[in-house]
Write a protein that holds these residues in place. Structure first.
Motif, PDB file in Angstrom:
ATOM      1  N   LEU A 122      -7.727  81.349 -50.626  1.00  0.00           N
ATOM      2  CA  LEU A 122      -6.786  81.824 -49.611  1.00  0.00           C
ATOM      3  C   LEU A 122      -7.408  82.972 -48.827  1.00  0.00           C
ATOM      4  O   LEU A 122      -7.802  83.986 -49.406  1.00  0.00           O
ATOM      5  N   VAL A 123      -7.479  82.801 -47.513  1.00  0.00           N
ATOM      6  CA  VAL A 123      -8.073  83.801 -46.626  1.00  0.00           C
ATOM      7  C   VAL A 123      -7.030  84.205 -45.595  1.00  0.00           C
ATOM      8  O   VAL A 123      -6.352  83.345 -45.024  1.00  0.00           O
ATOM      9  N   LEU A 124      -6.912  85.503 -45.369  1.00  0.00           N
ATOM     10  CA  LEU A 124      -5.990  86.012 -44.348  1.00  0.00           C
ATOM     11  C   LEU A 124      -6.780  86.616 -43.210  1.00  0.00           C
ATOM     12  O   LEU A 124      -7.606  87.513 -43.412  1.00  0.00           O
ATOM     13  N   ASP A 125      -6.546  86.125 -41.997  1.00  0.00           N
ATOM     14  CA  ASP A 125      -7.063  86.744 -40.779  1.00  0.00           C
ATOM     15  C   ASP A 125      -6.139  87.915 -40.456  1.00  0.00           C
ATOM     16  O   ASP A 125      -5.040  87.729 -39.944  1.00  0.00           O
ATOM     17  N   ALA A 126      -6.600  89.123 -40.769  1.00  0.00           N
ATOM     18  CA  ALA A 126      -5.811  90.325 -40.515  1.00  0.00           C
ATOM     19  C   ALA A 126      -6.394  91.060 -39.313  1.00  0.00           C
ATOM     20  O   ALA A 126      -6.814  92.212 -39.404  1.00  0.00           O
ATOM     21  N   GLY A 127      -6.400  90.386 -38.169  1.00  0.00           N
ATOM     22  CA  GLY A 127      -6.923  91.004 -36.962  1.00  0.00           C
ATOM     23  C   GLY A 127      -6.057  92.146 -36.471  1.00  0.00           C
ATOM     24  O   GLY A 127      -6.519  93.026 -35.749  1.00  0.00           O
ATOM     25  N   SER A 128      -4.800  92.125 -36.864  1.00  0.00           N
ATOM     26  CA  SER A 128      -3.868  93.218 -36.551  1.00  0.00           C
ATOM     27  C   SER A 128      -2.826  93.241 -37.654  1.00  0.00           C
ATOM     28  O   SER A 128      -2.735  92.316 -38.472  1.00  0.00           O
ATOM     29  N   VAL A 129      -2.034  94.296 -37.697  1.00  0.00           N
ATOM     30  CA  VAL A 129      -1.000  94.414 -38.726  1.00  0.00           C
ATOM     31  C   VAL A 129       0.185  93.538 -38.342  1.00  0.00           C
ATOM     32  O   VAL A 129       0.770  93.717 -37.265  1.00  0.00           O
ATOM     33  N   LYS A 130       0.530  92.596 -39.215  1.00  0.00           N
ATOM     34  CA  LYS A 130       1.677  91.716 -38.997  1.00  0.00           C
ATOM     35  C   LYS A 130       2.599  91.852 -40.211  1.00  0.00           C
ATOM     36  O   LYS A 130       2.153  91.655 -41.344  1.00  0.00           O
ATOM     37  N   PRO A 131       3.867  92.197 -39.995  1.00  0.00           N
ATOM     38  CA  PRO A 131       4.762  92.497 -41.117  1.00  0.00           C
ATOM     39  C   PRO A 131       4.831  91.396 -42.173  1.00  0.00           C
ATOM     40  O   PRO A 131       4.742  91.681 -43.374  1.00  0.00           O
ATOM     41  N   ALA A 132       4.966  90.145 -41.752  1.00  0.00           N
ATOM     42  CA  ALA A 132       5.052  89.065 -42.737  1.00  0.00           C
ATOM     43  C   ALA A 132       3.766  88.968 -43.542  1.00  0.00           C
ATOM     44  O   ALA A 132       3.786  88.834 -44.768  1.00  0.00           O
ATOM     45  N   ALA A 133       2.630  89.050 -42.864  1.00  0.00           N
ATOM     46  CA  ALA A 133       1.345  88.922 -43.545  1.00  0.00           C
ATOM     47  C   ALA A 133       1.121  90.047 -44.547  1.00  0.00           C
ATOM     48  O   ALA A 133       0.480  89.844 -45.588  1.00  0.00           O
ATOM     49  N   GLU A 134       1.638  91.243 -44.261  1.00  0.00           N
ATOM     50  CA  GLU A 134       1.488  92.346 -45.209  1.00  0.00           C
ATOM     51  C   GLU A 134       2.153  92.022 -46.544  1.00  0.00           C
ATOM     52  O   GLU A 134       1.703  92.474 -47.600  1.00  0.00           O
ATOM     53  N   SER A 135       3.215  91.220 -46.508  1.00  0.00           N
ATOM     54  CA  SER A 135       3.913  90.864 -47.748  1.00  0.00           C
ATOM     55  C   SER A 135       3.163  89.793 -48.543  1.00  0.00           C
ATOM     56  O   SER A 135       3.524  89.515 -49.692  1.00  0.00           O
ATOM     57  N   TRP A 136       2.121  89.208 -47.951  1.00  0.00           N
ATOM     58  CA  TRP A 136       1.355  88.162 -48.638  1.00  0.00           C
ATOM     59  C   TRP A 136       0.116  88.693 -49.348  1.00  0.00           C
ATOM     60  O   TRP A 136      -0.582  87.932 -50.025  1.00  0.00           O
ATOM     61  N   LEU A 137      -0.225  89.958 -49.181  1.00  0.00           N
ATOM     62  CA  LEU A 137      -1.536  90.458 -49.599  1.00  0.00           C
ATOM     63  C   LEU A 137      -1.842  90.176 -51.067  1.00  0.00           C
ATOM     64  O   LEU A 137      -2.986  89.875 -51.425  1.00  0.00           O
ATOM     65  N   SER A 138      -0.857  90.247 -51.934  1.00  0.00           N
ATOM     66  CA  SER A 138      -1.122  90.045 -53.362  1.00  0.00           C
ATOM     67  C   SER A 138      -1.477  88.594 -53.692  1.00  0.00           C
ATOM     68  O   SER A 138      -1.963  88.307 -54.784  1.00  0.00           O
ATOM     69  N   TRP A 139      -1.231  87.679 -52.752  1.00  0.00           N
ATOM     70  CA  TRP A 139      -1.554  86.265 -52.953  1.00  0.00           C
ATOM     71  C   TRP A 139      -2.973  85.929 -52.495  1.00  0.00           C
ATOM     72  O   TRP A 139      -3.494  84.864 -52.824  1.00  0.00           O
ATOM     73  N   ILE A 140      -3.574  86.812 -51.695  1.00  0.00           N
ATOM     74  CA  ILE A 140      -4.755  86.455 -50.912  1.00  0.00           C
ATOM     75  C   ILE A 140      -6.049  86.737 -51.678  1.00  0.00           C
ATOM     76  O   ILE A 140      -6.212  87.769 -52.318  1.00  0.00           O
ATOM     77  N   ASP A 141      -7.005  85.796 -51.570  1.00  0.00           N
ATOM     78  CA  ASP A 141      -8.325  85.977 -52.174  1.00  0.00           C
ATOM     79  C   ASP A 141      -9.207  86.872 -51.313  1.00  0.00           C
ATOM     80  O   ASP A 141      -9.893  87.754 -51.831  1.00  0.00           O
ATOM     81  N   VAL A 142      -9.225  86.628 -49.991  1.00  0.00           N
ATOM     82  CA  VAL A 142     -10.061  87.422 -49.093  1.00  0.00           C
ATOM     83  C   VAL A 142      -9.238  87.812 -47.867  1.00  0.00           C
ATOM     84  O   VAL A 142      -8.781  86.936 -47.123  1.00  0.00           O
ATOM     85  N   VAL A 143      -9.041  89.103 -47.662  1.00  0.00           N
ATOM     86  CA  VAL A 143      -8.403  89.603 -46.447  1.00  0.00           C
ATOM     87  C   VAL A 143      -9.512  89.993 -45.483  1.00  0.00           C
ATOM     88  O   VAL A 143     -10.328  90.874 -45.781  1.00  0.00           O
ATOM     89  N   ALA A 144      -9.562  89.326 -44.331  1.00  0.00           N
ATOM     90  CA  ALA A 144     -10.579  89.603 -43.314  1.00  0.00           C
ATOM     91  C   ALA A 144      -9.919  90.358 -42.173  1.00  0.00           C
ATOM     92  O   ALA A 144      -9.249  89.762 -41.328  1.00  0.00           O
TER      93      ALA A 144
END
Length: 271
Positions: free
Chosen positions: A158-180
């Motif tokens: 699981l990879v998250l494209d964190a190009g900017s702060v997005k409220p929903a995506a912040e709640s997924w961080l504990s699920w993610i293998d690589v936050v980019a």
């Protein structure tokens, strides 16, 4: 990993790319050197890059049935991307206006799909379940949240494209293998790159990668931390460079057994 399936879930836009000889003045008319109409968006651009590197990629996104949707669909398919459309017929594809200066600097004005309520459809669910890697860009958050639930107990990367702060995506961080993430993401958190790495790891992500344009990339995973400076090149066009980095990162992680440092170097070279 031979035959690995890379799936990208998120935004597709119609990009109206205007190439200009100089930065235009606000409140005045300007003549552009050329105009291009292409498919764009973080997940879409990353899928195009991964398809170029792996031979194919799947994009789960919202298109619908409008003429704009068909233009985007045909462009993506021509680049080896398989489309799984979440949207009903009348869905309006977001549009980006992109100004590109002679030195490759880009300025982008875009609508988004951060408030999209499109759910994960059955074809999309099947595509996600077959994925060896799934990248989310934070758009179409309802479908993305459902996708995370589908792969929670699997070996899918699981990879998250964190190009900017997005409220929903912040709640997924504990699920993610690589936050980019990026310098923009760090700024949105009110910190620097090192602080952004600390933030996502503290939230439960397994690994973090933070880019800063042509500057050093910071990365950290359970093996250790590192830095890598991208190669110095003459920029032709910076439009989509971060998205290309993410697509190449996914492709490299699938191909090299998950070596984050090596994948970062390959992604920098590609972008």
């Amino acid at each position: 990993m031979a035959g690995a399936r890379a799936v990208f879930l998120g935004l597709t836009t119609l990009d109206v790319v205007q190439r200009v000889s100089a930065r235009p003045a606000w409140g005045a008319k300007s003549v552009v050197e050329s105009t291009e109409l292409t498919a764009g968006g973080p997940a879409a651009n990353a899928a195009v890059t991964a398809a170029a590197l792996l031979g194919e990629a799947t994009l789960v996104t919202g298109l619908g049935g409008s003429p704009i949707a068909e233009l985007c669909r045909s462009d993506l398919v021509a680049h080896g991307v398989r489309i799984v459309d979440l949207a009903p017929q009348g869905f309006q594809v977001p549009t980006s206006t992109c100004l590109v200066e002679p030195d490759g600097t880009r300025t982008v004005f875009s609508t988004s799909a951060l408030t999209s309520r499109l759910p994960l459809t059955e074809p999309a669910r099947q595509a996600v379940l077959r994925a060896d890697a799934l990248l989310l860009d934070g758009h179409h958050p309802v479908a993305a949240g459902m996708a995370l639930g589908q792969v929670a107990d699997t070996d899918c990367l699981l990879v998250l494209d964190a190009g900017s702060v997005k409220p929903a995506a912040e709640s997924w961080l504990s699920w993610i293998d690589v936050v980019a993430g990026s310098a923009d993401y760090a700024a949105g958190l009110g910190t620097d790159l090192a602080g952004a790495v600390e933030h996502v790891l503290r939230a439960g992500a397994t690994a973090a990668v933070m880019t800063d344009g042509a500057g050093e990339v910071l990365h950290q995973d359970p093996v250790g931390a590192g830095r890598h400076r991208p190669p110095t090149v003459e920029a032709v066009d910076t439009l989509g460079a971060g998205d290309a980095f993410h697509g190449a990162l996914v492709a490299a992680l699938l191909s090299n057994g998950g070596d984050l440092g090596s994948a970062v170097r390959q992604a920098c070279d590609t972008a």
